[in-house]
Design a protein around this motif. Structure first.
Motif, PDB file in Angstrom:
ATOM      1  N   THR A 116     114.822  48.095 -16.837  1.00 36.60           N
ATOM      2  CA  THR A 116     116.621  49.212 -17.310  1.00 36.60           C
ATOM      3  C   THR A 116     117.484  48.241 -18.225  1.00 36.60           C
ATOM      4  OG1 THR A 116     118.034  48.930 -15.508  1.00 36.60           O
ATOM      5  CG2 THR A 116     116.623  51.160 -15.932  1.00 36.60           C
ATOM      6  N   ASP A 117     116.421  46.762 -18.011  1.00 42.57           N
ATOM      7  CA  ASP A 117     117.956  45.793 -18.804  1.00 42.57           C
ATOM      8  C   ASP A 117     117.128  45.080 -19.397  1.00 42.57           C
ATOM      9  OD1 ASP A 117     119.111  44.133 -20.082  1.00 42.57           O
ATOM     10  OD2 ASP A 117     120.540  43.583 -18.107  1.00 42.57           O
ATOM     11  N   THR A 118     116.464  45.310 -21.020  1.00 44.34           N
ATOM     12  CA  THR A 118     115.055  44.581 -21.304  1.00 44.34           C
ATOM     13  C   THR A 118     115.705  43.650 -22.390  1.00 44.34           C
ATOM     14  OG1 THR A 118     115.383  46.367 -23.427  1.00 44.34           O
ATOM     15  CG2 THR A 118     114.081  47.181 -21.879  1.00 44.34           C
ATOM     16  N   ALA A 137     109.485  33.175 -17.210  1.00 39.62           N
ATOM     17  CA  ALA A 137     109.537  32.684 -15.529  1.00 39.62           C
ATOM     18  C   ALA A 137     109.205  33.683 -14.981  1.00 39.62           C
ATOM     19  CB  ALA A 137     110.621  32.005 -15.015  1.00 39.62           C
ATOM     20  N   ILE A 138     109.229  34.894 -15.096  1.00 34.70           N
ATOM     21  CA  ILE A 138     109.023  36.682 -13.972  1.00 34.70           C
ATOM     22  C   ILE A 138     107.673  36.247 -14.865  1.00 34.70           C
ATOM     23  CG2 ILE A 138     108.699  38.605 -14.182  1.00 34.70           C
ATOM     24  CD1 ILE A 138     111.517  38.781 -15.679  1.00 34.70           C
ATOM     25  N   ASN A 139     106.594  35.598 -15.191  1.00 31.25           N
ATOM     26  CA  ASN A 139     105.347  36.139 -15.370  1.00 31.25           C
ATOM     27  C   ASN A 139     104.231  34.319 -15.111  1.00 31.25           C
ATOM     28  OD1 ASN A 139     105.662  38.286 -15.960  1.00 31.25           O
ATOM     29  ND2 ASN A 139     105.542  38.319 -18.760  1.00 31.25           N
ATOM     30  N   ARG A 140     104.893  33.460 -14.533  1.00 29.71           N
ATOM     31  CA  ARG A 140     104.249  32.287 -14.416  1.00 29.71           C
ATOM     32  C   ARG A 140     102.987  32.610 -12.959  1.00 29.71           C
ATOM     33  NH1 ARG A 140     109.978  28.691 -14.280  1.00 29.71           N
ATOM     34  NH2 ARG A 140     110.561  30.446 -12.577  1.00 29.71           N
ATOM     35  N   PHE A 141     103.662  33.476 -11.911  1.00 24.98           N
ATOM     36  CA  PHE A 141     102.932  33.446 -11.122  1.00 24.98           C
ATOM     37  C   PHE A 141     101.340  34.173 -11.129  1.00 24.98           C
ATOM     38  CE2 PHE A 141     105.162  30.905  -8.979  1.00 24.98           C
ATOM     39  CZ  PHE A 141     105.011  30.506  -7.865  1.00 24.98           C
ATOM     40  N   ARG A 142     101.812  35.576 -12.480  1.00 28.01           N
ATOM     41  CA  ARG A 142     100.793  36.287 -13.029  1.00 28.01           C
ATOM     42  C   ARG A 142      99.357  35.879 -12.930  1.00 28.01           C
ATOM     43  NH1 ARG A 142     100.945  41.726 -12.003  1.00 28.01           N
ATOM     44  NH2 ARG A 142     103.643  42.353 -12.351  1.00 28.01           N
ATOM     45  N   GLY A 143      98.405  36.413 -12.100  1.00 24.44           N
ATOM     46  CA  GLY A 143      96.735  36.511 -12.682  1.00 24.44           C
ATOM     47  C   GLY A 143      96.246  35.017 -11.792  1.00 24.44           C
ATOM     48  N   VAL A 144      97.423  34.171 -11.236  1.00 20.59           N
ATOM     49  CA  VAL A 144      96.922  32.674 -11.129  1.00 20.59           C
ATOM     50  C   VAL A 144      96.077  32.833  -9.535  1.00 20.59           C
ATOM     51  CG1 VAL A 144      97.806  30.592 -10.262  1.00 20.59           C
ATOM     52  CG2 VAL A 144      98.509  31.945 -11.845  1.00 20.59           C
ATOM     53  N   LYS A 194     121.116  37.670 -11.250  1.00 18.15           N
ATOM     54  CA  LYS A 194     121.422  37.023 -12.546  1.00 18.15           C
ATOM     55  C   LYS A 194     120.155  36.229 -13.432  1.00 18.15           C
ATOM     56  CE  LYS A 194     125.945  35.699 -11.111  1.00 18.15           C
ATOM     57  NZ  LYS A 194     126.088  36.142 -12.141  1.00 18.15           N
ATOM     58  N   GLY A 195     118.588  36.405 -12.794  1.00 14.67           N
ATOM     59  CA  GLY A 195     117.917  35.649 -13.621  1.00 14.67           C
ATOM     60  C   GLY A 195     117.752  33.852 -13.919  1.00 14.67           C
ATOM     61  N   LEU A 196     118.417  33.145 -12.371  1.00 10.63           N
ATOM     62  CA  LEU A 196     118.583  32.553 -12.136  1.00 10.63           C
ATOM     63  C   LEU A 196     117.103  31.839 -11.127  1.00 10.63           C
ATOM     64  CD1 LEU A 196     122.316  31.531 -11.638  1.00 10.63           C
ATOM     65  CD2 LEU A 196     121.172  31.024 -13.367  1.00 10.63           C
ATOM     66  N   GLY A 205     113.857  40.419 -21.654  1.00 10.44           N
ATOM     67  CA  GLY A 205     113.000  39.145 -22.232  1.00 10.44           C
ATOM     68  C   GLY A 205     113.237  38.210 -22.437  1.00 10.44           C
ATOM     69  N   ARG A 206     114.598  37.751 -21.879  1.00 10.93           N
ATOM     70  CA  ARG A 206     115.504  36.219 -21.930  1.00 10.93           C
ATOM     71  C   ARG A 206     114.320  35.407 -20.705  1.00 10.93           C
ATOM     72  NH1 ARG A 206     120.209  38.581 -22.508  1.00 10.93           N
ATOM     73  NH2 ARG A 206     120.504  38.733 -20.455  1.00 10.93           N
ATOM     74  N   CYS A 207     113.971  36.129 -19.600  1.00  4.53           N
ATOM     75  CA  CYS A 207     113.586  35.306 -18.530  1.00  4.53           C
ATOM     76  C   CYS A 207     111.862  36.295 -18.006  1.00  4.53           C
ATOM     77  CB  CYS A 207     114.279  36.420 -16.898  1.00  4.53           C
ATOM     78  SG  CYS A 207     115.522  35.951 -16.922  1.00  4.53           S
TER      79      CYS A 207
END
Length: 443
Positions: free
Chosen positions: A425-427, A436-443, A379-381, A431-433
């Motif tokens: 498959t659900d772009t 938040a999805i990338n908050r931890f990337r590269g840290v 659900k993207g929550l 896009g809305r999330c």
């Protein structure tokens, strides 16, 4: 495997079931002959890069109620670290005990153990009696393996006497090109996530859900104050999200300014950098320091305006447990799993018994809890906390990073996926999330 992978990459999922399944595949293993290789070496000096192997292994026979999954991506959990350093004991004892149940479970008792308790991938075969899933389905898997032949597990599957963690207490885990699972481990892949993002929440997200949200754990409610150790880590980062989403106030305990900033990006306002504050809960190996518990409790009250935690989300174990029992409010709950700093906990029982506190043990999650936790991801929550991704051949390095806490959130592993970023498959939802999805990337 290449034909199966080509069909998946071309999104020809209906064709997968008609392709031949290879008789061998690549999997990350430990070997029984290596079980004593680290004897006499301190835990932190044991090196997963020396014990984890990338081998060609035989594809197991598919039994009733089971599924064979082409694994696009997986992730590292502490149980893989423990397996790789043969602590608290080699996992081959688990495999032997499982193998004694039936001729079918005897497949798991091998001199090698294919490890890993997370996956995202595509079903390639199902065994007799499987009706809810079919070849070509895009799935993730939770790691609860149960037999359910006893009445004990039918109100809470975690209570089944034959409950095991797949890829840790069973063979044919997810750090491989193929994995063998029970069909009731399967759940729909969140379609807005890449393969590596979808693979990363499984074990820790479900564990945090049961431990904090479920009635079987702390039963968190709106308005609760929740102290979360390691709040930017693989487990704590999901507890932080659940607290925020559930109307609670998290107090995030971290060990660096960078980790503190991650918690603030998740929405937490109350953060304690334990290294900056210089807390030392142990005077030496044998003696705790209650004055440090009190200083820690004072810091919590300073942040909360005088409130003690209703819930303490405990997983470091020995290092922090005495402090956790002390700082929980009167009538509060200390909910515990994992014990990554040591299993033998010490605390002053006066603060427990005289203040009517509870210690609740929590271990992974039942099927319903795992499904609900995955549904929140879909659900993207709740969002993945993936920070870094390794190829399958570098799983040893990935496990080494987790062993030495040189990571944030979750560390992913590409199995069949040739690169990151595939499988969405659900772009629109992505896009809305995306932030938040990338908050931890590269840290």
């Amino acid at each position: 495997m290449q034909e199966i992978l080509d069909a998946i990459l071309a999104e020809q999922y209906d064709a997968v079931g008609g392709l031949p399944v290879p008789d061998h595949y690549r999997g990350v293993t430990v070997h029984s002959e290596d079980a004593s290789m680290f004897e006499g070496i301190p835990s932190k000096e044991k090196d997963p890069r020396k014990s984890l192997h990338l081998d060609e292994v035989a594809t197991p026979e598919l039994g009733p109620g089971e599924a064979l999954v082409a694994v696009m991506a997986s992730a590292i959990n502490y149980n893989t670290v423990w397996t790789s350093i043969f602590e608290p004991l080699p996992t081959f004892g688990f495999l032997r005990r499982y193998g004694r149940i039936s001729p079918l479970t005897a497949r798991h008792d091998l001199p090698y153990h294919v490890v890993g308790s997370d996956l995202a991938g595509v079903v390639v075969r199902t065994g007799p009696g499987v009706n809810a899933w079919k070849p070509g389905d895009r799935v993730v898997a939770h790691c609860l393996s149960v037999e359910l032949e006893s009445p004990d597990g039918h109100s809470d599957t975690m209570m089944d006497p034959e409950q095991r963690i797949w890829g840790f207490e069973t063979n044919f885990g997810g750090l491989a090109e193929l994995a063998l699972v029970k069909s009731n481990q399967l759940m729909p892949k969140p379609e807005h996530l890449t393969w590596e993002e979808a693979a990363s929440p499984g074990l820790v997200n479900s564990t945090a859900y049961r431990q904090l949200v479920s009635r079987n754990g702390a039963d968190m409610k709106q308005g609760d104050t929740v102290l979360i150790w390691g709040a930017s880590g693989g487990l704590g980062s999901y507890a932080t999200q659940f607290a925020l989403n559930g109307g609670a106030t998290p107090i995030c305990v971290v060990s660096s300014p960078e980790k503190a900033e991650i918690c603030r990006k998740m929405g937490a306002e109350l953060v304690i950098d334990r290294n900056a504050e210089g807390y030392k809960f142990w005077k030496d190996e044998q003696t705790q320091d209650p004055s440090e518990w009190k200083r820690f409790g004072s810091k919590i009250r300073e942040l909360t305006g005088g409130d003690d935690p209703d819930i303490v989300f405990e997983h470091p174990g020995r290092e922090t447990f005495g402090a956790s029992v002390y700082v929980a409010r009167k009538g509060g709950t200390i909910v515990t799993c994992a014990s990554t700093s040591g299993y033998e906990h010490q605390y002053d029982n006066r603060y427990l018994w005289m203040n009517l506190k509870r210690i609740v043990g929590s271990h992974f999650a039942n099927y319903r809890e795992a499904w609900e936790a995955n549904r929140l991801i879909s659900k993207g929550l709740i969002h993945p906390t993936l920070s870094r991704v390794y190829p399958l051949a570098e799983t040893g390095q990935a496990a080494h990073d987790v062993h030495h806490n040189a990571h944030q959130g979750k560390v992913g592993v590409l199995c069949l996926a040739p690169r990151e970023g595939l499988g969405v498959t659900d772009t629109g939802k992505r896009g809305r999330c995306l932030e938040a999805i990338n908050r931890f990337r590269g840290v």
